[in-house]
Design a protein around this motif. Structure first.
Motif, PDB file in Angstrom:
ATOM      1  N   PHE A  86       0.739  -1.212   0.214  1.00  0.00           N
ATOM      2  CA  PHE A  86       0.169  -0.095  -0.049  1.00  0.00           C
ATOM      3  C   PHE A  86       0.813   1.262   0.060  1.00  0.00           C
ATOM      4  CE2 PHE A  86      -3.759  -2.336   2.153  1.00  0.00           C
ATOM      5  CZ  PHE A  86      -3.985  -2.908   0.949  1.00  0.00           C
ATOM      6  N   GLN A  87       2.062   1.130   0.616  1.00  0.00           N
ATOM      7  CA  GLN A  87       3.081   2.135   0.726  1.00  0.00           C
ATOM      8  C   GLN A  87       3.315   2.855  -0.669  1.00  0.00           C
ATOM      9  OE1 GLN A  87       4.097   2.822   3.637  1.00  0.00           O
ATOM     10  NE2 GLN A  87       3.192   0.867   4.568  1.00  0.00           N
ATOM     11  N   TYR A  90       0.397   4.961  -4.055  1.00  0.00           N
ATOM     12  CA  TYR A  90       0.541   6.387  -4.542  1.00  0.00           C
ATOM     13  C   TYR A  90       1.971   7.018  -4.605  1.00  0.00           C
ATOM     14  CZ  TYR A  90      -4.319   5.530  -3.447  1.00  0.00           C
ATOM     15  OH  TYR A  90      -5.612   5.117  -3.250  1.00  0.00           O
ATOM     16  N   LEU A  91       2.975   6.177  -4.350  1.00  0.00           N
ATOM     17  CA  LEU A  91       4.322   6.810  -4.527  1.00  0.00           C
ATOM     18  C   LEU A  91       4.903   6.117  -5.391  1.00  0.00           C
ATOM     19  CD1 LEU A  91       4.927   7.025  -0.448  1.00  0.00           C
ATOM     20  CD2 LEU A  91       4.387   8.684  -2.089  1.00  0.00           C
ATOM     21  N   ALA A  94      10.118   3.173  -4.241  1.00  0.00           N
ATOM     22  CA  ALA A  94      10.149   2.712  -2.710  1.00  0.00           C
ATOM     23  C   ALA A  94      11.293   3.626  -2.056  1.00  0.00           C
ATOM     24  CB  ALA A  94      10.626   1.216  -2.776  1.00  0.00           C
ATOM     25  N   ALA A 125     -11.050   2.720  -0.730  1.00  0.00           N
ATOM     26  CA  ALA A 125     -10.018   3.614  -0.543  1.00  0.00           C
ATOM     27  C   ALA A 125     -10.138   4.088   0.933  1.00  0.00           C
ATOM     28  CB  ALA A 125     -10.313   4.969  -1.299  1.00  0.00           C
ATOM     29  N   SER A 129      -7.004   3.625   3.404  1.00  0.00           N
ATOM     30  CA  SER A 129      -6.334   4.482   4.193  1.00  0.00           C
ATOM     31  C   SER A 129      -6.201   4.111   5.689  1.00  0.00           C
ATOM     32  CB  SER A 129      -7.233   6.014   3.948  1.00  0.00           C
ATOM     33  OG  SER A 129      -7.321   6.423   2.764  1.00  0.00           O
ATOM     34  N   LYS A 130      -7.308   3.625   6.093  1.00  0.00           N
ATOM     35  CA  LYS A 130      -7.109   3.091   7.440  1.00  0.00           C
ATOM     36  C   LYS A 130      -5.876   2.163   7.881  1.00  0.00           C
ATOM     37  CE  LYS A 130     -10.321   2.105  11.119  1.00  0.00           C
ATOM     38  NZ  LYS A 130     -11.764   1.599  11.456  1.00  0.00           N
ATOM     39  N   ILE A 132      -3.224   2.138   6.085  1.00  0.00           N
ATOM     40  CA  ILE A 132      -2.023   2.856   6.321  1.00  0.00           C
ATOM     41  C   ILE A 132      -1.906   3.591   7.496  1.00  0.00           C
ATOM     42  CG2 ILE A 132      -0.802   4.479   5.244  1.00  0.00           C
ATOM     43  CD1 ILE A 132      -2.445   3.931   2.346  1.00  0.00           C
ATOM     44  N   LEU A 133      -2.702   4.170   7.976  1.00  0.00           N
ATOM     45  CA  LEU A 133      -3.185   4.677   9.327  1.00  0.00           C
ATOM     46  C   LEU A 133      -2.669   4.102  10.568  1.00  0.00           C
ATOM     47  CD1 LEU A 133      -6.125   7.005   9.051  1.00  0.00           C
ATOM     48  CD2 LEU A 133      -3.541   7.885   8.923  1.00  0.00           C
ATOM     49  N   ASP A 135      -0.554   1.356  10.421  1.00  0.00           N
ATOM     50  CA  ASP A 135       0.889   1.045   9.936  1.00  0.00           C
ATOM     51  C   ASP A 135       1.635   2.257  10.476  1.00  0.00           C
ATOM     52  OD1 ASP A 135       0.969  -1.298   8.613  1.00  0.00           O
ATOM     53  OD2 ASP A 135       1.570  -0.353   6.454  1.00  0.00           O
TER      54      ASP A 135
ATOM     55  N   TYR B  90      -9.836   8.451  10.303  1.00  0.00           N
ATOM     56  CA  TYR B  90     -10.378   7.203  10.040  1.00  0.00           C
ATOM     57  C   TYR B  90     -10.249   6.335  11.476  1.00  0.00           C
ATOM     58  CZ  TYR B  90     -10.542   8.362   5.007  1.00  0.00           C
ATOM     59  OH  TYR B  90     -10.494   9.091   4.047  1.00  0.00           O
ATOM     60  N   LEU B 133       1.104   8.611   3.486  1.00  0.00           N
ATOM     61  CA  LEU B 133       1.986   7.545   2.990  1.00  0.00           C
ATOM     62  C   LEU B 133       3.377   8.305   3.336  1.00  0.00           C
ATOM     63  CD1 LEU B 133       0.662   5.767   0.082  1.00  0.00           C
ATOM     64  CD2 LEU B 133       1.276   4.853   2.092  1.00  0.00           C
TER      65      LEU B 133
END
Lengths: 245, 245
Positions: A86-87, A90-91, A94, A125, A129-130, A132-133, A135, B90, B133
DNA sequence: CGCCCGTTTGAAATAATTCAACACCGGTGG
DNA sequence: CCACCGGTGTTGAATTATTTCAAACGGGCG
């Protein structure tokens, strides 16, 4: 064994946010290709573009970075069910390496397919996001450990976190098994292999862990939680409740 | 001065992802209330639910956690333009504290309004994900610093990062000003105030920084970058290019 | 068997902490 | 105006957690 990555992913994301039946279906239709990987296989390398998103089905993987003098810091541990990229959804590039720790099974999903999906499905989405949060939250705890807790405490804390996140932890008093070399543990805790060796010995002497040929076995005991200054708040429910009724 | 939070936020998110004109308009229409805060004011406390999302317009803020023995670890530094609470967009409860460092101006946006917006606007959701991110990436770098770099290097690295992220850095060779006590710097670097004091002295002696009444002034020099083992890759473009033509 | 990787152990070295005292400085109140 | 005060920074000496170095061990495997 045939774990289904679509099912695993769906289950994980459903826990994060409510998904519509259409979203569930679209998740199920994501294309993927399965890979079986040897220990120490690189999935992503720092500085390189990432073109797929891997879902970890079995085994463990790590994220790590290398510093100037050659030292390695393991930034986080990935357990089955984790999405490894998921990192990089959108980036472009790496900023760290991802490498298997043990034998592992992963499903690779093209990043482009994932991006399409998230732009069409706001629920997905949101769930991502959750994810990732959470993480982020684990990283903040890791920062706190490395900055302000001593070696013993860090070690105990890491054991607690691993246990709390482990999908095998469905009921209380489960035994947890962690197969990791002392060098890897040192790189995770920001310590030397020598020091880790002494910590292992000490924890074993105190009955907090058992050891057998490179794997350590333990329970998430009150003593360990106390020793590790562990409070699962930061996992935001991404763990089985500590004291199930 | 009247910086507009809507404009600042719009600008920031536009940099992260392409937004449609409708999305831009909706962003502009977010309700907000402005606050002027004294230094050391808490915006969010660990364990409490979060009901608004703050955009930092002026001043600095920090995220921090407290450990068992009372030690504090600053988990990240927030600079103007940062959204302080995407974290809690979230997640129900805050897992860390957010506190102003200096006098600060913030705009508070109700979390509910933000949630509505992201479920309607996939572009905005994407931009926010990307923002989160990048936060993650900075945390990974912080983990790496704390785990595998010594005090000197950590200090230099932190200075580099602050400079690279600073919105004042529009051209090369700008002077950066950081107003921070040695205790705060220690809590950021995972060091003691005593040790930080010695580092400050040493860096000043070597001409890397100037000091005046609690604010340090410096440039993002090659020497500092070298000393700090700093590579801006992990900022993913969230900084002004280091070597502008 | 012999090799290699991971582990163990002890002793010496070091980075950073702790403790404790003191200096500085701006603010407050007598 | 001076005295005092609390928060911040400085300094030295002693202590500690952790590292470094070096050597030896063990066990799985070709």
């Amino acid at each position: 064994m045939s774990v289904d990555s679509a099912a695993l992913l769906t289950q994980r994301l459903s826990r994060r946010a409510a998904l519509t039946s259409q979203e569930l279906e679209e998740l199920g239709n994501l294309p993927y290709s399965r890979r079986r990987l040897a220990p120490a296989t690189y999935l992503v390398r720092e500085g390189e573009p990432v073109t797929f998103c891997a879902i970890l089905l079995e085994g463990c993987a790590i994220r790590h970075k290398i510093v100037r003098d050659g030292g390695r810091q393991i930034v986080s541990l990935c357990v089955p069910g984790d999405a490894l990229d998921f990192q990089s959804l959108y980036l472009e590039y790496a900023d760290h390496n991802i490498q298997t720790l043990t034998y592992a099974t992963v499903d690779l999903i093209p990043v482009s397919a994932f991006r399409d999906l998230t732009s069409r499905c706001p629920g997905v989405a949101k769930a991502i996001s959750k994810d990732i949060l959470i993480d982020c939250a684990m990283l903040r705890e890791q920062v706190t450990s490395l900055g302000r807790r001593d070696g013993r405490t860090r070690f105990a804390h890491a054991l607690c976190e691993f246990a709390a996140r482990s999908p095998s932890r469905l009921s209380q008093d489960v035994e947890h098994h962690l197969t990791i070399t002392q060098e890897q543990m040192g790189d995770l805790l920001g310590l030397t292999t020598v020091h880790v060796s002494r910590l292992f010995k000490d924890f074993e002497k105190n009955g907090l862990i058992d050891r057998n040929r490179g794997t350590i076995t333990y329970q998430l005991s009150d003593e360990l939680i106390e020793e590790g200054d562990f409070n699962s708040l930061y996992l935001h429910g991404d763990e089985v409740p500590l004291r199930s009724a």
